[in-house]
Design a protein around this motif. Structure first.
Motif, PDB file in Angstrom:
ATOM      1  N   GLN A   2     -76.343  10.695  50.438  1.00  0.00           N
ATOM      2  CA  GLN A   2     -77.792  10.824  50.466  1.00  0.00           C
ATOM      3  C   GLN A   2     -78.321  11.165  49.078  1.00  0.00           C
ATOM      4  OE1 GLN A   2     -79.546  14.162  52.509  1.00  0.00           O
ATOM      5  NE2 GLN A   2     -77.851  15.544  52.040  1.00  0.00           N
ATOM      6  N   HIS A   3     -79.517  10.664  48.783  1.00  0.00           N
ATOM      7  CA  HIS A   3     -80.206  10.997  47.547  1.00  0.00           C
ATOM      8  C   HIS A   3     -81.299  12.010  47.849  1.00  0.00           C
ATOM      9  CE1 HIS A   3     -78.290   7.196  46.362  1.00  0.00           C
ATOM     10  NE2 HIS A   3     -78.387   7.639  45.121  1.00  0.00           N
ATOM     11  N   VAL A   4     -81.371  13.037  47.023  1.00  0.00           N
ATOM     12  CA  VAL A   4     -82.359  14.098  47.206  1.00  0.00           C
ATOM     13  C   VAL A   4     -83.192  14.204  45.935  1.00  0.00           C
ATOM     14  CG1 VAL A   4     -82.689  16.575  47.509  1.00  0.00           C
ATOM     15  CG2 VAL A   4     -80.961  15.383  48.860  1.00  0.00           C
ATOM     16  N   ALA A   5     -84.468  13.914  46.047  1.00  0.00           N
ATOM     17  CA  ALA A   5     -85.380  14.056  44.910  1.00  0.00           C
ATOM     18  C   ALA A   5     -85.831  15.509  44.829  1.00  0.00           C
ATOM     19  CB  ALA A   5     -86.585  13.134  45.077  1.00  0.00           C
ATOM     20  N   THR A   6     -85.568  16.135  43.688  1.00  0.00           N
ATOM     21  CA  THR A   6     -85.879  17.545  43.536  1.00  0.00           C
ATOM     22  C   THR A   6     -86.093  17.853  42.056  1.00  0.00           C
ATOM     23  OG1 THR A   6     -85.172  19.787  44.126  1.00  0.00           O
ATOM     24  CG2 THR A   6     -83.449  18.265  43.375  1.00  0.00           C
ATOM     25  N   THR A   7     -86.208  19.123  41.718  1.00  0.00           N
ATOM     26  CA  THR A   7     -86.427  19.509  40.320  1.00  0.00           C
ATOM     27  C   THR A   7     -85.657  20.782  39.997  1.00  0.00           C
ATOM     28  OG1 THR A   7     -88.301  21.025  40.634  1.00  0.00           O
ATOM     29  CG2 THR A   7     -88.815  18.653  40.524  1.00  0.00           C
ATOM     30  N   ASP A  62     -87.889  15.693  48.144  1.00  0.00           N
ATOM     31  CA  ASP A  62     -87.100  16.103  49.309  1.00  0.00           C
ATOM     32  C   ASP A  62     -86.824  17.602  49.345  1.00  0.00           C
ATOM     33  OD1 ASP A  62     -86.613  13.383  50.355  1.00  0.00           O
ATOM     34  OD2 ASP A  62     -85.518  13.136  48.475  1.00  0.00           O
ATOM     35  N   ARG A  63     -86.782  18.235  48.187  1.00  0.00           N
ATOM     36  CA  ARG A  63     -86.646  19.684  48.093  1.00  0.00           C
ATOM     37  C   ARG A  63     -87.796  20.206  47.241  1.00  0.00           C
ATOM     38  NH1 ARG A  63     -83.332  18.686  51.327  1.00  0.00           N
ATOM     39  NH2 ARG A  63     -81.142  19.326  51.438  1.00  0.00           N
ATOM     40  N   VAL A  64     -88.369  21.303  47.680  1.00  0.00           N
ATOM     41  CA  VAL A  64     -89.563  21.858  47.050  1.00  0.00           C
ATOM     42  C   VAL A  64     -89.231  23.241  46.507  1.00  0.00           C
ATOM     43  CG1 VAL A  64     -91.920  22.661  47.460  1.00  0.00           C
ATOM     44  CG2 VAL A  64     -91.107  20.536  48.520  1.00  0.00           C
ATOM     45  N   VAL A  65     -89.530  23.467  45.235  1.00  0.00           N
ATOM     46  CA  VAL A  65     -89.284  24.760  44.610  1.00  0.00           C
ATOM     47  C   VAL A  65     -90.556  25.589  44.618  1.00  0.00           C
ATOM     48  CG1 VAL A  65     -87.452  23.826  43.160  1.00  0.00           C
ATOM     49  CG2 VAL A  65     -89.785  23.964  42.260  1.00  0.00           C
ATOM     50  N   GLU A  66     -90.386  26.877  44.388  1.00  0.00           N
ATOM     51  CA  GLU A  66     -91.519  27.803  44.360  1.00  0.00           C
ATOM     52  C   GLU A  66     -92.391  27.582  43.129  1.00  0.00           C
ATOM     53  OE1 GLU A  66     -93.429  31.411  42.906  1.00  0.00           O
ATOM     54  OE2 GLU A  66     -91.444  30.766  42.201  1.00  0.00           O
ATOM     55  N   VAL A 291     -65.346   7.455  41.238  1.00  0.00           N
ATOM     56  CA  VAL A 291     -65.624   7.879  42.612  1.00  0.00           C
ATOM     57  C   VAL A 291     -67.118   8.106  42.724  1.00  0.00           C
ATOM     58  CG1 VAL A 291     -65.201   9.617  44.384  1.00  0.00           C
ATOM     59  CG2 VAL A 291     -63.358   8.967  42.820  1.00  0.00           C
ATOM     60  N   SER A 292     -67.789   7.256  43.436  1.00  0.00           N
ATOM     61  CA  SER A 292     -69.253   7.337  43.493  1.00  0.00           C
ATOM     62  C   SER A 292     -69.782   7.618  44.892  1.00  0.00           C
ATOM     63  CB  SER A 292     -69.867   6.031  42.967  1.00  0.00           C
ATOM     64  OG  SER A 292     -69.384   4.922  43.706  1.00  0.00           O
ATOM     65  N   ASP A 293     -68.885   7.866  45.844  1.00  0.00           N
ATOM     66  CA  ASP A 293     -69.315   8.150  47.207  1.00  0.00           C
ATOM     67  C   ASP A 293     -69.523   9.649  47.368  1.00  0.00           C
ATOM     68  OD1 ASP A 293     -70.026   7.798  49.823  1.00  0.00           O
ATOM     69  OD2 ASP A 293     -67.966   7.718  50.580  1.00  0.00           O
ATOM     70  N   PHE A 294     -70.539  10.170  46.673  1.00  0.00           N
ATOM     71  CA  PHE A 294     -70.815  11.599  46.716  1.00  0.00           C
ATOM     72  C   PHE A 294     -71.504  11.975  48.029  1.00  0.00           C
ATOM     73  CE2 PHE A 294     -71.105  10.366  42.182  1.00  0.00           C
ATOM     74  CZ  PHE A 294     -70.030  11.095  41.712  1.00  0.00           C
ATOM     75  N   GLU A 295     -71.322  13.205  48.430  1.00  0.00           N
ATOM     76  CA  GLU A 295     -72.030  13.664  49.624  1.00  0.00           C
ATOM     77  C   GLU A 295     -73.535  13.633  49.382  1.00  0.00           C
ATOM     78  OE1 GLU A 295     -70.668  17.433  51.006  1.00  0.00           O
ATOM     79  OE2 GLU A 295     -68.603  16.751  51.342  1.00  0.00           O
ATOM     80  N   THR A 296     -73.951  14.181  48.233  1.00  0.00           N
ATOM     81  CA  THR A 296     -75.371  14.219  47.892  1.00  0.00           C
ATOM     82  C   THR A 296     -75.538  13.968  46.402  1.00  0.00           C
ATOM     83  OG1 THR A 296     -75.787  15.865  49.633  1.00  0.00           O
ATOM     84  CG2 THR A 296     -77.486  15.609  47.938  1.00  0.00           C
TER      85      THR A 296
END
Length: 331
Positions: A2-7, A62-66, A291-296
């Protein structure tokens, strides 16, 4: 995968709150925090947090920081507001034209809940909460010790302090980004690698959430990278903006954690990347390592975004989220 867009957090203050806080304190942003905020100052920072969370949600992250709007001393903030720390002279922040008050540690670093308090408020604003903390080595590097007496004892003390802070985080925290730029800018001596590894593990072990160690401004040394692979963290970060070939080499030669964080947006340049550029950088890394099959795969700016004006900052968040979508559609 899965790809997670975050900062990596460390956002610029929204313009309205910047002006409000400057008016309340009568001086510039660098002097706004003293650890004893008035009700009006607290309200201004609450409004800034609400705006920063809203901007991320509007962008589709996908993930939100304070947002770390209160972190006027940037990564040094958790120490600068501690009761046993004296904010010292104003010094240059790494190699940037920004400055912070160097924390001078004068007593034991006991957990004080400052970070958890901000996250408790943020947890009421989003269901996809990500925490941001300075790494123990970087926080040690940015501070001055007048209590512990040696680098080893100081690093251990900072690690224990951060572990206590992280343990107090609300259950809503899904991921924790541990920011360690000093591992690149002023890397530890070889004989300190094991202690740095243990310090990061102390922070990782303090919370039941995915911990990401994110470095920037270059690539890790090979020996230090190998030591970090011995930690229990969920992911290591790689700066594809400033050192893409070097970072790919590390993974090619030594592997990496089950997940990775990839810095695909330039956190210090006002030029806004296109979604296609973001997608190309993510795809290039996947195609460059064995190896490019990362979990995230956490797609993130390579640094904090504190240095950017509001317009480019918001545009980069939009590009990041849209770029991750292009990769997901292609797959």
């Amino acid at each position: 995968m899965q790809h997670v867009a975050t900062t990596a957090g460390l956002f610029p203050l929204p313009d309205a709150q910047r002006e409000r806080l400057a008016d309340l304190k009568g001086r510039g942003k660098g002097d706004l925090i003293d650890g004893d905020e008035s009700a009006d100052v607290t309200a201004a920072y609450d409004a800034a947090r609400e705006r920063l969370v809203a901007v991320q949600r509007e962008a589709g992250l996908d993930r939100v920081v304070e947002g770390q709007a209160r972190w006027d001393d940037m990564l040094a903030h958790p120490l600068c507001v501690h009761e046993h720390v004296r904010p010292g002279r104003v010094v240059r922040y790494y190699e940037n034209n920004n400055f912070y008050r160097q924390p001078v540690v004068e007593g034991p670093l006991t957990e004080d809940g400052d970070l958890a308090a901000d996250l408790d408020v943020a947890a009421r604003l989003t269901d996809d909460l990500q925490a941001v903390v300075p790494g123990p080595y970087s926080l040690t590097d940015l501070a001055r010790d007048e209590h512990y007496g040696s680098f080893a004892a100081f690093l251990d003390g900072v690690a224990d302090f951060l572990a206590g802070e992280v343990a107090a985080f609300p259950d809503a925290v899904e991921t924790v980004f541990v920011l360690e730029p000093s591992l690149i800018t002023t890397p530890p001596d070889d004989d300190a690698h094991e202690r740095v590894r243990d310090a990061i593990d102390a922070v990782n072990d303090a919370i039941d959430a995915d911990v990401v160690v994110h470095t920037y401004w270059g690539a890790l040394g090979e020996k230090l990278h190998a030591y970090l692979l011995d930690t229990g963290v969920a992911a290591l970060g790689y700066d594809l903006v400033t050192a893409h070939d070097e970072c790919a080499y590390l993974v090619q030669e030594y592997g990496t954690a089950d997940s990775v964080a990839l810095g695909v947006i330039d956190g210090q340049n006002t030029r806004v990347e296109t979604p296609e550029t973001v997608g190309d950088r993510l795809t290039w890394f996947r195609d460059s390592v064995p190896v490019s099959d990362f979990e995230t795969v956490y797609a993130t700016p390579n640094t904090g975004l504190f240095y950017l004006p509001t317009g480019p900052f918001e545009a980069k968040l939009d590009a990041l989220a849209a770029g991750v979508e292009t990769v997901e559609v292609a797959e």
